[in-house]
Write an enzyme that holds these catalytic residues in place. Structure first.
Site, PDB file in Angstrom:
ATOM      1  N   HIS A 144      30.095  11.460  18.496  1.00 29.35           N
ATOM      2  CA  HIS A 144      28.789  10.942  18.079  1.00 29.35           C
ATOM      3  C   HIS A 144      27.931  12.040  17.465  1.00 29.35           C
ATOM      4  O   HIS A 144      28.192  13.237  17.598  1.00 29.35           O
ATOM      5  CB  HIS A 144      28.065  10.272  19.253  1.00 29.35           C
ATOM      6  CG  HIS A 144      27.699  11.206  20.382  1.00 29.35           C
ATOM      7  ND1 HIS A 144      26.575  12.009  20.371  1.00 29.35           N
ATOM      8  CD2 HIS A 144      28.305  11.449  21.572  1.00 29.35           C
ATOM      9  CE1 HIS A 144      26.506  12.691  21.493  1.00 29.35           C
ATOM     10  NE2 HIS A 144      27.541  12.385  22.238  1.00 29.35           N
TER      11      HIS A 144
ATOM     12  N   CYS B  40      31.249  14.072  26.126  1.00 27.28           N
ATOM     13  CA  CYS B  40      31.517  13.533  24.794  1.00 27.28           C
ATOM     14  C   CYS B  40      31.516  14.664  23.759  1.00 27.28           C
ATOM     15  O   CYS B  40      31.131  15.796  24.058  1.00 27.28           O
ATOM     16  CB  CYS B  40      30.479  12.485  24.428  1.00 27.28           C
ATOM     17  SG  CYS B  40      30.721  10.897  25.264  1.00 27.28           S
TER      18      CYS B  40
END
Length: 542
Positions: free
Chosen positions: A444, A463
């Protein structure tokens, strides 16, 4: 046993021939002869099999690929493959090929090299033949899919292993007289692996010449310093070609030496400040033997991967803080990334990207809601609203955050869902790239883009944050009709969440390589940020 079955089949055929030739007149007698023959040769076959089992039981080491060995000899009706005068050439090829296993970072001793090299294969020897077959098949399996089970080292590993029918593969190799070539062909063919092979040979030459000098411990070295430690540093960097030419004052830390240090630091993903502090000193003092072990470990990681990573695929190297977008055999885009902190390490696994989301809501994972957001809300209850969060109760109803006493909210039985609306503070930034997985890990964007200026970038909660994420989105959607750069930018500039499904799924490989090709037939050694090399090296050396 396979040989015994072969002998029995042959003798049954002969007995049936006797029956056919005898005619009706002697049919009864022939049946008796047939039965007697079958019984006799069955006994001989069982005796042969028993002797073979007894020989194996008396041996110092059992067969490691026994099931495949048995299947190989069943196909051959027990015919010998390596021993006997007719097989002298393939025996020599096998012994030579096993000796070459070290070119792949494997130990020839693991494949019974000493035993085979000392053997006398001129006479047919069923037991020795099976040992040779087992050595070939074991080495073949290790070259094909790794010496170790990747899950034993990386519990989250999900990439499909490379597979072959190795019994059939060996039969073909023998038929073509290509024993050594067949083994080498099983190793990964990607350039990254072959560059590690060359590096392994190069660093073994350095080791044979005595390696490089260690630098004595002491305070940080910087421009202007003098002394023995500076001379040691200069010799150390000269050994690996980071600095060349004679220095008029070897014990002086000058600008040329500082630049050499910066080159070394960039290659190892250290802050390139040109000084030798504790972290840089530790990397410089890593011995050549340790570097060789590190190369071997990363060659093993390559062997765990499938042949086909995907026509279009994404490789994330955690240790290199780098994402590569590959298409048709070449790197089309490269992005710097931020990975998980030491206590929230990004897992190693393979997934399939099926969609992306522009202006995503962030559904905060429960553990992060408790560990990260609850302390923030306790310090400043107004931050719930200023950061764009919504609070949802167990019934799915939105709760006015101003009515919540965050200090009274329990951590263990946290009663809320926390989600963040699209906007400039959203933790996912403008876009998130989804490949559903049990780790709840994805790629992301991020609003904290200043962190990309750092060399060491392990700041996330697991992440992977991608620099220039919208540029990466352009590549991801390049084969999805209707999604050009202009449309992506218009929607990203708004505040409405938009889900875009990919026309073709894209494999995503999240990997951990601490030795990588630098694109010039040499390699870079990276800082082992998660300390994962030691366990793998220890397992390879067992």
């Amino acid at each position: 046993l396979a040989a015994a079955r072969g002998h029995t089949k042959t003798m049954i055929s002969m007995a049936m021939g006797v029956m056919a030739a005898s005619g009706n007149l002697y049919r009864d007698r022939s049946v008796s002869i047939f039965r007697a023959g079958v019984m006799a040769f069955a006994v001989l076959g069982l005796s042969f099999a028993t002797q073979l089992r007894d020989a194996e039981a008396a041996g110092a080491e059992p067969l490691r690929a026994k099931a495949t060995v048995d299947r190989f000899y069943q196909w051959r009706n027990g015919a010998l493959a390596w021993t006997g005068l007719a097989n002298a050439a393939v025996w020599r090829d096998l012994v030579s090929a096993i000796g070459m296993a070290e070119l792949h970072g494997l130990d020839p001793a693991d494949y019974r090299l000493a035993e085979l090299a000392a053997a006398s294969p001129a006479a047919g020897d069923a037991q020795l033949d099976r040992i040779a077959t087992d050595a070939y098949l074991t080495l073949a399996a290790h070259l094909l899919s790794g010496r170790l089970d990747p899950v034993s080292i990386e519990p989250n590993w999900t990439a499909a292993p490379r597979e072959r029918d190795l019994a059939a593969y060996l039969e073909s190799a023998l038929a073509n007289g290509a024993v050594a070539e067949s083994l080498d062909a099983l190793a990964p063919t990607q350039r990254g692996y072959r560059d590690l092979q060359r590096a392994l040979a190069h660093y073994r030459v350095i080791a044979e010449k005595g390696g490089w000098p260690a630098i004595d411990s002491g305070p940080t070295l910087r421009i202007g310093d003098r002394g023995r430690r500076v001379a040691q540093l200069r010799r150390r960097l000269a050994t690996t070609g980071d600095i060349t030419g004679a220095a008029p004052q070897p014990e002086l830390f000058d600008e040329a030496l500082a630049e050499a240090v910066r080159r070394f630091q960039k290659r190892t993903n250290l802050e390139p400040d040109g000084t030798v502090g504790p972290r840089t000193l530790a990397q410089l003092n890593t011995s050549v033997a340790e570097r060789i072990a590190q190369i071997r470990a990363n060659m093993e990681r390559w062997r765990w991967l499938p042949d086909d990573l995907g026509r279009r695929h994404v490789r994330v190297n955690i240790a290199d803080y780098r994402l590569e977008a590959h298409a048709n055999g070449r790197v089309e885009r490269m992005h710097e990334i931020i990975v998980g902190r030491l206590y929230r390490k990004t897992p190693i696994f393979t997934g399939t990207m099926t969609y992306l989301v522009l202006n995503p809501w962030w559904e905060t994972p429960p553990n992060l809601a408790v560990k990260d957001k609850l302390p923030v809300f306790r310090r400043d209850p107004n931050s719930v609203e200023t950061l764009g969060f919504q609070v949802i109760d167990r019934n799915g109803a939105q709760v006015d955050a101003k009515t919540i006493d965050w200090n009274a909210v329990p951590e263990r039985a946290f009663p809320y869902r926390i989600r963040q609306a699209p906007g400039p503070n959203n933790a996912l930034g403008d876009v998130t790239f989804m490949f559903p997985n049990r780790h709840n890990v994805y790629l992301h964007d991020t609003p904290t883009r200043g962190l990309f200026a750092r060399t060491r970038r392990d700041f996330s909660s697991g992440c992977v944050r991608v620099r220039d994420a919208l540029e990466f989105a352009d590549w991801v959607l390049a084969e999805t009709p209707g999604w050009d750069r202009a449309r992506i930018r218009v929607l990203a500039a708004g505040d409405e969440e938009t889900l875009v499904r990919l026309a073709q799924p894209i494999p995503v490989h999240i990997l951990y390589w601490t030795v990588v090709s630098d694109g010039a037939d040499t390699v870079r050694f990276l800082d082992d940020i998660y300390d994962r090399d030691a366990r793998l090296i220890a397992a390879l050396d067992r």
